[in-house]
Design a protein around this motif. Structure first.
Motif, PDB file in Angstrom:
ATOM      1  N   GLN A  35      -2.391   1.472   2.685  1.00  0.00           N
ATOM      2  CA  GLN A  35      -3.400   0.673   2.555  1.00  0.00           C
ATOM      3  C   GLN A  35      -4.540   1.239   1.693  1.00  0.00           C
ATOM      4  OE1 GLN A  35      -4.436  -0.912   6.490  1.00  0.00           O
ATOM      5  NE2 GLN A  35      -3.060  -2.721   6.056  1.00  0.00           N
ATOM      6  N   ARG A  36      -4.594   2.503   2.187  1.00  0.00           N
ATOM      7  CA  ARG A  36      -5.777   3.497   1.811  1.00  0.00           C
ATOM      8  C   ARG A  36      -5.361   4.026   0.284  1.00  0.00           C
ATOM      9  NH1 ARG A  36      -9.958   6.116   4.307  1.00  0.00           N
ATOM     10  NH2 ARG A  36      -9.308   5.581   6.326  1.00  0.00           N
ATOM     11  N   PHE A  37      -3.929   4.262   0.058  1.00  0.00           N
ATOM     12  CA  PHE A  37      -3.758   4.958  -1.077  1.00  0.00           C
ATOM     13  C   PHE A  37      -2.442   3.913  -1.904  1.00  0.00           C
ATOM     14  CE2 PHE A  37      -5.145   8.379   1.538  1.00  0.00           C
ATOM     15  CZ  PHE A  37      -6.262   8.590   0.678  1.00  0.00           C
ATOM     16  N   PRO A  38      -2.896   3.043  -2.567  1.00  0.00           N
ATOM     17  CA  PRO A  38      -1.873   2.197  -3.243  1.00  0.00           C
ATOM     18  C   PRO A  38      -0.781   2.728  -3.973  1.00  0.00           C
ATOM     19  CG  PRO A  38      -4.000   1.112  -3.368  1.00  0.00           C
ATOM     20  CD  PRO A  38      -4.155   2.631  -2.894  1.00  0.00           C
ATOM     21  N   ILE A  39      -0.755   3.923  -4.515  1.00  0.00           N
ATOM     22  CA  ILE A  39       0.053   4.788  -5.323  1.00  0.00           C
ATOM     23  C   ILE A  39       1.235   4.906  -4.355  1.00  0.00           C
ATOM     24  CG2 ILE A  39      -0.718   7.206  -4.476  1.00  0.00           C
ATOM     25  CD1 ILE A  39       0.169   7.911  -7.467  1.00  0.00           C
ATOM     26  N   LEU A  40       0.919   4.828  -2.903  1.00  0.00           N
ATOM     27  CA  LEU A  40       2.296   5.079  -2.095  1.00  0.00           C
ATOM     28  C   LEU A  40       3.157   3.733  -1.928  1.00  0.00           C
ATOM     29  CD1 LEU A  40       0.531   7.233   0.520  1.00  0.00           C
ATOM     30  CD2 LEU A  40       1.952   7.912  -1.364  1.00  0.00           C
ATOM     31  N   GLN A  41       2.526   2.609  -2.193  1.00  0.00           N
ATOM     32  CA  GLN A  41       3.508   1.466  -2.217  1.00  0.00           C
ATOM     33  C   GLN A  41       4.201   1.229  -3.215  1.00  0.00           C
ATOM     34  OE1 GLN A  41       0.262  -1.848  -2.065  1.00  0.00           O
ATOM     35  NE2 GLN A  41      -0.631  -0.807  -0.247  1.00  0.00           N
ATOM     36  N   ASN A  42       4.502   1.755  -4.277  1.00  0.00           N
ATOM     37  CA  ASN A  42       5.200   1.458  -5.203  1.00  0.00           C
ATOM     38  C   ASN A  42       6.008   3.005  -5.710  1.00  0.00           C
ATOM     39  OD1 ASN A  42       4.193  -1.360  -5.581  1.00  0.00           O
ATOM     40  ND2 ASN A  42       2.458  -0.287  -6.468  1.00  0.00           N
ATOM     41  N   ILE A  43       6.668   2.714  -6.833  1.00  0.00           N
ATOM     42  CA  ILE A  43       7.280   3.733  -7.410  1.00  0.00           C
ATOM     43  C   ILE A  43       6.295   4.558  -7.856  1.00  0.00           C
ATOM     44  CG2 ILE A  43       8.880   4.558  -9.201  1.00  0.00           C
ATOM     45  CD1 ILE A  43      10.372   1.936  -9.056  1.00  0.00           C
ATOM     46  N   ILE A  44       6.353   6.022  -7.620  1.00  0.00           N
ATOM     47  CA  ILE A  44       5.417   7.083  -8.397  1.00  0.00           C
ATOM     48  C   ILE A  44       6.213   7.355  -9.610  1.00  0.00           C
ATOM     49  CG2 ILE A  44       4.402   9.262  -7.892  1.00  0.00           C
ATOM     50  CD1 ILE A  44       4.551   8.762  -4.946  1.00  0.00           C
ATOM     51  N   ARG A  45       5.229   7.141 -10.651  1.00  0.00           N
ATOM     52  CA  ARG A  45       5.935   7.462 -11.970  1.00  0.00           C
ATOM     53  C   ARG A  45       5.468   8.684 -12.407  1.00  0.00           C
ATOM     54  NH1 ARG A  45       5.777   1.954 -11.579  1.00  0.00           N
ATOM     55  NH2 ARG A  45       7.494   0.861 -12.596  1.00  0.00           N
ATOM     56  N   LEU A  46       5.797   9.695 -11.727  1.00  0.00           N
ATOM     57  CA  LEU A  46       5.410  11.154 -12.022  1.00  0.00           C
ATOM     58  C   LEU A  46       6.738  11.690 -11.806  1.00  0.00           C
ATOM     59  CD1 LEU A  46       1.914  11.469 -10.375  1.00  0.00           C
ATOM     60  CD2 LEU A  46       2.501  11.000 -12.812  1.00  0.00           C
ATOM     61  N   SER A  47       6.501  12.976 -12.332  1.00  0.00           N
ATOM     62  CA  SER A  47       7.773  14.072 -12.238  1.00  0.00           C
ATOM     63  C   SER A  47       8.043  14.358 -10.664  1.00  0.00           C
ATOM     64  CB  SER A  47       7.317  15.287 -12.794  1.00  0.00           C
ATOM     65  OG  SER A  47       6.601  16.130 -12.021  1.00  0.00           O
ATOM     66  N   LEU A  48       9.290  14.452 -10.438  1.00  0.00           N
ATOM     67  CA  LEU A  48       9.677  14.504  -8.858  1.00  0.00           C
ATOM     68  C   LEU A  48       9.150  15.773  -8.090  1.00  0.00           C
ATOM     69  CD1 LEU A  48      11.538  13.152  -6.774  1.00  0.00           C
ATOM     70  CD2 LEU A  48      13.331  14.694  -7.686  1.00  0.00           C
ATOM     71  N   ALA A  49       8.668  16.667  -9.029  1.00  0.00           N
ATOM     72  CA  ALA A  49       8.031  17.870  -8.602  1.00  0.00           C
ATOM     73  C   ALA A  49       6.914  17.645  -8.013  1.00  0.00           C
ATOM     74  CB  ALA A  49       7.992  18.967  -9.540  1.00  0.00           C
ATOM     75  N   SER A  50       6.042  16.576  -8.641  1.00  0.00           N
ATOM     76  CA  SER A  50       4.496  16.251  -8.197  1.00  0.00           C
ATOM     77  C   SER A  50       4.350  15.485  -6.932  1.00  0.00           C
ATOM     78  CB  SER A  50       4.205  15.645  -9.566  1.00  0.00           C
ATOM     79  OG  SER A  50       4.144  16.154 -10.605  1.00  0.00           O
ATOM     80  N   VAL A  51       5.479  14.580  -6.658  1.00  0.00           N
ATOM     81  CA  VAL A  51       5.487  13.704  -5.537  1.00  0.00           C
ATOM     82  C   VAL A  51       5.021  14.327  -4.375  1.00  0.00           C
ATOM     83  CG1 VAL A  51       6.674  11.962  -4.249  1.00  0.00           C
ATOM     84  CG2 VAL A  51       7.011  12.211  -6.679  1.00  0.00           C
ATOM     85  N   ASP A  77      -6.213  -5.911   8.639  1.00  0.00           N
ATOM     86  CA  ASP A  77      -5.166  -6.080   9.707  1.00  0.00           C
ATOM     87  C   ASP A  77      -3.881  -5.408   9.171  1.00  0.00           C
ATOM     88  OD1 ASP A  77      -3.756  -6.966  11.557  1.00  0.00           O
ATOM     89  OD2 ASP A  77      -3.361  -9.122  11.047  1.00  0.00           O
ATOM     90  N   ASP A  78      -3.188  -4.462  10.171  1.00  0.00           N
ATOM     91  CA  ASP A  78      -1.929  -4.068   9.747  1.00  0.00           C
ATOM     92  C   ASP A  78      -0.906  -5.042   9.332  1.00  0.00           C
ATOM     93  OD1 ASP A  78      -2.827  -1.490  10.231  1.00  0.00           O
ATOM     94  OD2 ASP A  78      -2.001  -1.506  12.450  1.00  0.00           O
ATOM     95  N   ASP A  79      -0.930  -6.015   9.653  1.00  0.00           N
ATOM     96  CA  ASP A  79       0.169  -7.018   9.263  1.00  0.00           C
ATOM     97  C   ASP A  79      -0.070  -7.704   7.760  1.00  0.00           C
ATOM     98  OD1 ASP A  79       1.317  -6.913  11.577  1.00  0.00           O
ATOM     99  OD2 ASP A  79       0.313  -8.747  12.467  1.00  0.00           O
ATOM    100  N   GLU A  80      -1.389  -7.102   7.246  1.00  0.00           N
ATOM    101  CA  GLU A  80      -1.467  -7.649   5.735  1.00  0.00           C
ATOM    102  C   GLU A  80      -0.746  -7.020   4.722  1.00  0.00           C
ATOM    103  OE1 GLU A  80      -5.757  -7.750   4.764  1.00  0.00           O
ATOM    104  OE2 GLU A  80      -6.086  -9.362   6.707  1.00  0.00           O
ATOM    105  N   ASN A  81      -0.259  -5.791   5.335  1.00  0.00           N
ATOM    106  CA  ASN A  81       0.394  -4.980   4.446  1.00  0.00           C
ATOM    107  C   ASN A  81       1.910  -5.307   4.436  1.00  0.00           C
ATOM    108  OD1 ASN A  81       0.991  -2.982   2.484  1.00  0.00           O
ATOM    109  ND2 ASN A  81       0.823  -1.251   3.863  1.00  0.00           N
ATOM    110  N   ASN A  82       2.173  -6.358   3.776  1.00  0.00           N
ATOM    111  CA  ASN A  82       3.696  -6.781   3.790  1.00  0.00           C
ATOM    112  C   ASN A  82       4.674  -6.400   2.397  1.00  0.00           C
ATOM    113  OD1 ASN A  82       3.715  -7.480   6.530  1.00  0.00           O
ATOM    114  ND2 ASN A  82       3.073  -9.387   5.952  1.00  0.00           N
ATOM    115  N   GLU A  83       3.983  -5.660   1.623  1.00  0.00           N
ATOM    116  CA  GLU A  83       4.684  -5.393   0.322  1.00  0.00           C
ATOM    117  C   GLU A  83       5.781  -4.556   0.597  1.00  0.00           C
ATOM    118  OE1 GLU A  83       2.275  -4.325  -3.034  1.00  0.00           O
ATOM    119  OE2 GLU A  83       0.498  -5.126  -2.055  1.00  0.00           O
ATOM    120  N   LYS A  84       6.792  -5.145  -0.261  1.00  0.00           N
ATOM    121  CA  LYS A  84       8.141  -4.284  -0.413  1.00  0.00           C
ATOM    122  C   LYS A  84       7.871  -2.893  -0.951  1.00  0.00           C
ATOM    123  CE  LYS A  84      13.108  -5.096  -1.517  1.00  0.00           C
ATOM    124  NZ  LYS A  84      13.837  -6.040  -2.449  1.00  0.00           N
TER     125      LYS A  84
END
Length: 122
Positions: A35-51, A77-84
């Motif tokens: 919730q705080r860092f949306p970058i963690l909700q999706n594919i991180i499009r950076l080099s694998l070494a940066s992840v 609410d914790d239940d609001e974060n239902n993204e895949k």
């Protein structure tokens, strides 16, 4: 680590019980981070070494925010974060490497189960 699928011994049962209790806490923490860092909700499009660096930075910043009593997440609410969850890239490994890795993990899990059980008995 994973729970035992069909626990047979008291050690395995103790491990699974502890695993279930702790997993709830960890999943809630992951939800707060996403919730705080949306970058963690999706594919991180950076080099694998940066992840790993990005993930560690998110954990550190989250802990600093908690320490400073940043209540930005208190209204969510914790239940609001239902993204895949995003998909992870697959690393190539041969079957022997996978089996060896699995065996090492199972051995470590067995040792942890014995340790947990010995602490409960004492």
């Amino acid at each position: 680590m994973t729970p035992f699928v069909n626990p047979q011994t008291p050690e395995q049962l103790a491990y699974n019980n502890l695993f279930k209790r702790e997993r709830v806490i960890i999943e809630r923490c992951f939800g707060q981070l996403k919730q705080r860092f949306p970058i963690l909700q999706n594919i991180i499009r950076l080099s694998l070494a940066s992840v790993p660096t990005i993930i560690i930075a998110c954990f550190i910043l989250h802990n600093v925010a908690k320490f400073l009593n940043d209540d930005a997440l208190d209204d969510v609410d914790d239940d609001e974060n239902n993204e895949k969850d995003g998909e992870c890239g697959e690393a190539e490994a041969n079957e022997d490497d996978i089996n060896n890795f699995r065996l090492l993990g199972q051995n470590k899990r067995n040792r942890l189960a014995e340790l947990i059980y010995s602490q409960i008995i004492i």
